[in-house]
Design a protein around this motif. Structure first.
Motif, PDB file in Angstrom:
ATOM      1  N   GLU A   1       2.741  -5.978   0.777  1.00 48.80           N
ATOM      2  CA  GLU A   1       2.978  -5.290  -0.509  1.00 48.80           C
ATOM      3  C   GLU A   1       4.280  -5.762  -1.152  1.00 48.80           C
ATOM      4  N   LYS A   2       5.308  -5.936  -0.313  1.00 50.64           N
ATOM      5  CA  LYS A   2       6.588  -6.423  -0.841  1.00 50.64           C
ATOM      6  C   LYS A   2       6.432  -7.823  -1.417  1.00 50.64           C
TER       7      LYS A   2
ATOM      8  N   TYR B   1      10.175   0.490  11.755  1.00 54.64           N
ATOM      9  CA  TYR B   1       8.946   1.133  11.260  1.00 54.64           C
ATOM     10  C   TYR B   1       8.678   2.434  12.010  1.00 54.64           C
TER      11      TYR B   1
ATOM     12  N   MET C   1       2.903  -3.574   4.922  1.00 57.82           N
ATOM     13  CA  MET C   1       4.002  -3.168   4.037  1.00 57.82           C
ATOM     14  C   MET C   1       4.741  -4.408   3.533  1.00 57.82           C
TER      15      MET C   1
ATOM     16  N   LYS D   1       4.874  -7.593  -4.742  1.00 57.54           N
ATOM     17  CA  LYS D   1       5.876  -7.101  -5.685  1.00 57.54           C
ATOM     18  C   LYS D   1       6.876  -8.211  -6.054  1.00 57.54           C
TER      19      LYS D   1
ATOM     20  N   GLU E   1       8.576   5.706   3.209  1.00 53.37           N
ATOM     21  CA  GLU E   1       8.616   5.232   1.818  1.00 53.37           C
ATOM     22  C   GLU E   1       9.759   4.241   1.599  1.00 53.37           C
TER      23      GLU E   1
ATOM     24  N   LYS F   1       9.330   0.539   1.899  1.00 51.93           N
ATOM     25  CA  LYS F   1       8.581  -0.193   0.872  1.00 51.93           C
ATOM     26  C   LYS F   1       9.491  -0.859  -0.151  1.00 51.93           C
ATOM     27  N   GLU F   2      10.774  -0.464  -0.143  1.00 53.99           N
ATOM     28  CA  GLU F   2      11.716  -1.047  -1.106  1.00 53.99           C
ATOM     29  C   GLU F   2      12.175  -2.418  -0.628  1.00 53.99           C
TER      30      GLU F   2
END
Lengths: 226, 292
Positions: B172-173, A182, B169, B176, A192, A195-196
């Motif tokens: 959020e994943k 991070y 984060m 999703k 960004e 976030k995947e």
């Protein structure tokens, strides 16, 4: 490099059992930097074996123990000694030890070391694991820091609930791998990417035993026909 | 109404948890199920919590189904690879288990089989994806299932993690990946939790605030020092210290009830999850104190 550590001497003595004379093989690469296969290590083991009533007929440090062909050539010069020895003790990693097993099909071969991990030497004689040879590198997605290796759970999508004040729950003296990722992603302006969702790893890329040949495979179909 | 229907209809839901025993004597766990089943909307069944080997959460959840109540099957990724997890999920579906909580799981080093090989073939986010896929009739490899599952899947979040952003984060994943609801790590600081809820409200998921009753000031200090993601504010520790001798537990229960009431009255979140940790018999009293 491959990090190795000397076995407990009592364990080695119990492995070599009733054999009396030995040829010792070190390694000038990783095992020398780890202090497990260099001149000093050979001298130390020779003394200890003598103290246990054993004989060391001779010893050598091949350039790269895991390079089986080269090591075989180097060891030819020592044939008269290796012939005399009851057994071989190899002071390198498990790969170097198994080169010797291949080179000496008729002799017992014993490992003097435990092979620990693929390590980075971060300071003199201090080694840290950064890569666990998983076969399918994902650090292009994680800021160049490998979570498979640096997180005890190998998590691919962020810190677990055990992260405490930025540190790892399993090893509280190290920073959480995902906090490191991070911070680095933030620093290089790549947050960004974090976030995947990273999909589950393809562990078939890690199947053992692994092998790789850079030689073009000969098409033998025609040869057979002839 | 099922747990999923209740939470979707914006009822303030209450969940508690039971931990299956180590061994085949299930007298206590059956007693706890009987005690709690009419009082809560669903009961979590922990999965070898703290990596201590016990009866599996699947069998524990079946006991709850048999008792006529609704379990939330906790599934961790520590002990099973993707084949084992999917197989157990299909098994859970045919046993009438409707809710599943997807977690990574405490590391084996925390438990009573420290030499075990930890699995973590997949982790919480990917397990949520797996459940989503099974619900759509496909396994993780894309093979068609003879009969899909219909799970209501949830996840966990630590609102007081430090640093917080990586945890958000991951939240959020998880959204999703298909999480419908979240149960949080134990919270004690209402102001901080309300801050977290401002963030969480941006997502189409239901949040159940987690509660662990403080039994004493000593326990609060222990949580602060040794349990990641838990921060008991000093004013609560002082409140427990000031309690007359022998009434610390009563004070702790009053604090929990007061916090639950506050969240409910101000409509901060969608429900609460009470982790009794050995005090299952006190849960009805806490709910009564909270006016639930």
């Amino acid at each position: 490099m491959i990090i190795s550590k000397k076995k407990d001497h009592e364990e080695l003595l119990s492995l070599i059992g009733n054999y009396n004379s030995f040829f010792l093989i070190g390694c000038s690469e990783c095992a020398s930097l780890c202090g497990t296969g260099n001149d000093e290590a050979i001298a130390e083991l020779t003394e200890k074996l003598k103290a246990a009533g054993k004989t060391v007929v001779s010893a050598t440090i091949p350039k790269t123990g895991c390079q089986t062909l080269g090591t075989k050539t180097e060891l030819k010069k020592f044939k008269e000694f290796t012939d005399k020895a009851d057994a071989i003790i190899v002071m390198s990693c498990g790969a170097g030890t198994q080169s010797a097993v291949e080179i000496f099909p008729d002799k017992p071969v014993f490992p003097a070391n435990n092979t620990l991990f693929l390590g980075n030497m971060t300071r003199f004689q201090v080694f840290d694991e950064r890569c666990s040879l998983c076969g399918e590198c994902i650090i292009g997605l994680t800021g160049g820091i490998c979570p498979v290796t640096n997180c005890p759970k190998g998590l691919l999508n962020g810190p677990c609930g055990g992260m405490s004040d930025g540190n790892c729950e399993v090893s509280p003296d190290i920073k959480c791998a995902w906090v490191r990722i991070y911070e680095r992603q933030k620093k290089i302006g790549n947050l960004e990417q974090m976030k995947e969702i990273i999909p589950a790893k393809n562990w078939s890329a890690n199947q053992r035993p692994a092998n790789l040949s850079l030689k073009e495979k000969k098409d033998k179909t025609n040869e057979v026909k002839k | 109404m099922t747990f999923a229907e209740k939470i979707r209809s914006n009822k303030f839901v209450v969940t508690a948890e039971v931990g299956p025993p180590k061994g085949t004597n299930i007298k206590d766990v059956l007693h706890h199920i009987e005690l709690l089943k009419g009082k809560v909307d669903a009961l979590n069944v922990t999965d070898n919590q703290s990596a201590v080997m016990r009866i599996c959460s699947l069998a524990g959840s079946k006991l709850i189904v048999d008792a006529g109540a609704e379990p939330i099957l906790q599934m961790t990724c520590r002990d099973r690879n993707r084949i084992g997890l999917q197989s157990d999920l299909l098994g859970a579906a045919i046993l009438g288990i409707k809710n599943v909580l997807c977690m990574t799981g405490d590391h084996v080093s925390a438990g009573d089989h420290k030499n075990a090989k930890p699995v973590y073939d997949v982790e919480s986010v990917q397990l949520l994806q797996i459940v989503d896929s099974l619900n759509k009739g496909r396994d993780m490899s894309g093979n068609e299932l003879q009969g899909a599952t219909d799970f209501f899947q949830g996840a966990v979040v630590t609102p007081e993690a430090n640093p917080l952003e990586p945890q958000l984060m991951k939240f959020e994943k998880k959204v999703k990946a298909g999480a419908n609801f979240f149960q949080t790590q134990a919270i004690y600081d209402m102001a901080k939790f309300k801050e977290f809820m401002k963030f969480a409200r941006k997502y189409p998921v239901k949040i159940l605030a987690g509660f662990v009753v403080l039994k004493s000031a000593g326990m609060a200090n222990f949580l602060n020092n040794f349990v990641p993601g838990i921060k008991v504010p000093q004013e609560l520790i002082d409140e427990l210290k000031a309690a007359p001798k022998g009434t610390a537990l009563e004070t702790g229960m009053n604090i929990t009830a007061r916090h639950i009431r506050e969240l409910m009255d101000e409509k901060i979140c969608d429900g609460v999850h009470i982790m009794a940790i050995g005090m299952e018999d006190k849960v009805p009293l806490i709910l009564q104190k909270a006016g639930l």
